[in-house]
Scaffold this motif. Structure first.
Motif: not given
Length: 238
Positions: A66-67, A102, A106-107, A109-110
């Motif tokens: 996530t980063r 959200e 997140r989905t 991003m990952v």
């Protein structure tokens, strides 16, 4: 443990980085490759990741998917990388009308942004090795069903990433493969079946080692061929 530096000379052991290494497919692939590859195993920092690295004599590369902004510093100390396998992923089922932004953020991003960034920061090494990048996609990357919008969108985007990368990196000798497994007997599948309100029966699904064997085949294919897209589906049941 630090990564052993492959010389890049003929006969040297390839250095293979696998994300999501503690999951079913990632673990099976690491175990399959360990006799002949120097492994860099990536996952969330955990005793499980450390234990797997100790078991296989591999180097650990903890990453927070996530980063992605942390990836460049995280890989700075790595030596050569021959093969990169993007196996990590996440899934949350739900209708478009019921999933907040959200979950989408997140989905994506990952499942999409993180592989793109990790590929970017490792491209100089992959070009030097004329290596291979494998994206472990999904049947959802080929067709979206009701309740799967966020996951399927991330996997359709992952396919686009792979297709563009393949054309861009061909002049550098880097090969790119997308693998599309059907339902596979992993903990992620157990979670999916729970979200679907269905029973998890691992014998009804593809086994992780079968997908791992397919990925290994793509990595080790002769250089006169590029395996662009490989679909893996459950075989006929007696």
């Amino acid at each position: 443990m630090t990564v052993s530096a492959s010389s890049g000379l003929p006969g040297a052991r390839p250095v293979t980085l696998i994300t999501g290494a503690t999951g079913g497919i990632g673990r099976a692939l690491a175990q399959r490759l360990s006799p002949h590859h120097d492994l860099v195993l990536s996952g969330r920092p955990s005793p499980g990741l450390d234990a797997l690295c100790d078991e296989l004599g591999a180097a650990a590369l903890p990453l927070d998917l996530t980063r992605p902004e942390t990836f460049e510093a995280a890989v700075a100390a790595l030596g050569p990388v021959t093969y990169l396998v993007h196996n990590a992923g996440m899934v949350e089922l739900g209708p478009v009308g019921g999933q907040p932004h959200e979950v989408w953020a997140r989905t994506l991003m990952v499942n999409t942004v993180a592989p793109a960034e990790l590929t970017r920061v490792l491209l100089p090494r992959l070009r030097a090795a004329q290596g291979v990048v494998v994206f472990v996609n999904s049947g959802a990357g080929l067709r979206a069903n009701a309740g799967w919008a966020s996951y399927a969108a991330s996997k359709h985007a992952l396919r686009a990433l792979a297709d563009a990368l393949r054309d861009e990196e061909a002049p550098h000798g880097v090969r790119v493969t997308s693998v599309y497994p059907g339902r596979t007997a992993t903990e992620m599948q157990r979670k999916v079946r729970t979200q679907e309100g269905a029973e998890y029966q691992p014998d009804a699904f593809i086994q992780p080692d079968t997908v791992a064997a397919t990925i290994a085949f793509a990595l080790e294919a002769p250089r006169d061929a590029t395996l662009t897209d490989l679909s893996v589906r459950p075989g006929p049941r007696p």
